[in-house]
Design an enzyme around this catalytic site. Sequence first.
Site, PDB file in Angstrom:
ATOM      1  N   ASP A 118       0.879  -1.173   0.000  1.00 62.28           N
ATOM      2  CA  ASP A 118       0.000   0.000   0.000  1.00 62.28           C
ATOM      3  C   ASP A 118       0.916   1.223   0.000  1.00 62.28           C
ATOM      4  O   ASP A 118       1.729   1.384   0.915  1.00 62.28           O
ATOM      5  CB  ASP A 118      -0.877  -0.023   1.255  1.00 62.28           C
ATOM      6  CG  ASP A 118      -1.801   1.179   1.384  1.00 62.28           C
ATOM      7  OD1 ASP A 118      -1.463   2.273   0.880  1.00 62.28           O
ATOM      8  OD2 ASP A 118      -2.866   1.039   2.011  1.00 62.28           O
ATOM      9  N   CYS A 121       1.436   3.366   3.145  1.00 61.99           N
ATOM     10  CA  CYS A 121       1.956   2.696   4.337  1.00 61.99           C
ATOM     11  C   CYS A 121       3.429   3.054   4.520  1.00 61.99           C
ATOM     12  O   CYS A 121       4.259   2.747   3.645  1.00 61.99           O
ATOM     13  CB  CYS A 121       1.765   1.191   4.178  1.00 61.99           C
ATOM     14  SG  CYS A 121       2.881   0.162   5.138  1.00 61.99           S
ATOM     15  N   CYS A 124       5.802   0.212   4.063  1.00 58.77           N
ATOM     16  CA  CYS A 124       5.913  -0.195   2.657  1.00 58.77           C
ATOM     17  C   CYS A 124       6.920   0.696   1.940  1.00 58.77           C
ATOM     18  O   CYS A 124       7.715   0.228   1.116  1.00 58.77           O
ATOM     19  CB  CYS A 124       4.559  -0.112   1.964  1.00 58.77           C
ATOM     20  SG  CYS A 124       3.329  -1.288   2.553  1.00 58.77           S
ATOM     21  N   ARG A 148      -5.104  -0.777   2.272  1.00 61.26           N
ATOM     22  CA  ARG A 148      -5.584  -1.160   3.602  1.00 61.26           C
ATOM     23  C   ARG A 148      -6.989  -0.655   3.901  1.00 61.26           C
ATOM     24  O   ARG A 148      -7.756  -1.295   4.623  1.00 61.26           O
ATOM     25  CB  ARG A 148      -4.618  -0.647   4.671  1.00 61.26           C
ATOM     26  CG  ARG A 148      -3.239  -1.280   4.610  1.00 61.26           C
ATOM     27  CD  ARG A 148      -2.268  -0.527   5.491  1.00 61.26           C
ATOM     28  NE  ARG A 148      -2.084   0.847   5.018  1.00 61.26           N
ATOM     29  CZ  ARG A 148      -1.569   1.829   5.737  1.00 61.26           C
ATOM     30  NH1 ARG A 148      -1.192   1.597   6.983  1.00 61.26           N
ATOM     31  NH2 ARG A 148      -1.425   3.047   5.227  1.00 61.26           N
TER      32      ARG A 148
END
Length: 235
Positions: A118, A121, A124, A148
Site C-alpha cells: 500500500d 503505508c 511499505c 488497507r
Amino acid sequence: MVGAMLPMAAQASSATDALRDSLSVNGQAMPVDEVRETPMEGIYHVRLENGESFYSNADGSHFLVGDLYENADSGLVNLTEQARNQERADAISAIPEDDRVVFRGEETPKATVVVFTDPSCPYCVRLHETVPELNERGIAVHYLAFPRSGVNANAGRTLQQVWCADNPSEAMSRAKQGETLSSSASCDNPVAEQYELGRALGVQGTPAIILPDGQMVPGFVPPDRMMEMLELDDA
C-alpha cells in the site's frame, strides 16, 4: 498390497465428500471449499470459501478451532500453518507475472518474494527503499495490491493508477515517494481481485511478505534478515 489400500483410499475419499456435502450450522449449509484428512483418525480439516478453517469430526457434530501440531521427534510441528503456507504458495503461483509489479534486477534472481503493498503505508515505503539492495543481492520483489482502507480509498485509486501506467514499476516507485500520479485508474486492472485475495490469505496489514514456501511475514524486514529467511548468502 496395492489392492488392499484401494478400498481404504476410497473410504477416506467418501468420508471427506460426505462431510463436505453435509456440513451445516443452524440448518444452513456451510460454504465449504475443501475437506482433508488429518493424521488424527476421524478428524478432518475443513476450509471454507472465505479462507477460514477449522477441524471437524466425521459427522460434523463437533468443531475445533485452532492449530493442529504433530509431536515429532524434532519437536512440535504446526501442521495447520504448513497447510496455510501451501495454500498461500499455490494461490500466489496462480497469479501471472503480468498482473504483478516486478522489481527483478538485471540478473536471474536467486529467490523471489511477493509483497502485498500500500503506497500510503510508511513501512511499505521503507521496504521499497531497500528494493535496489535486495535486487543487487539476488532477491526479486513482486508487488501485489492491498489498499488497507479498501479499493475505493485514495490508496486504492493510486494502486489502480500504478497498474494502469505505461511503466507500472516506475509508477510504483513514484507513488512510494509520495508523488501524485497522472495516469488513469480506469483500465482493466487486478487491484480489487488482489485485495480480496490478500484478505482470504490472512493479510491484515502491509507490507505482507510472502516467501517462496508460502510463509507470510508481516511488516518491514531489512535486507540482511531477508537473506537469512531465504537462506541465501552474497557469494
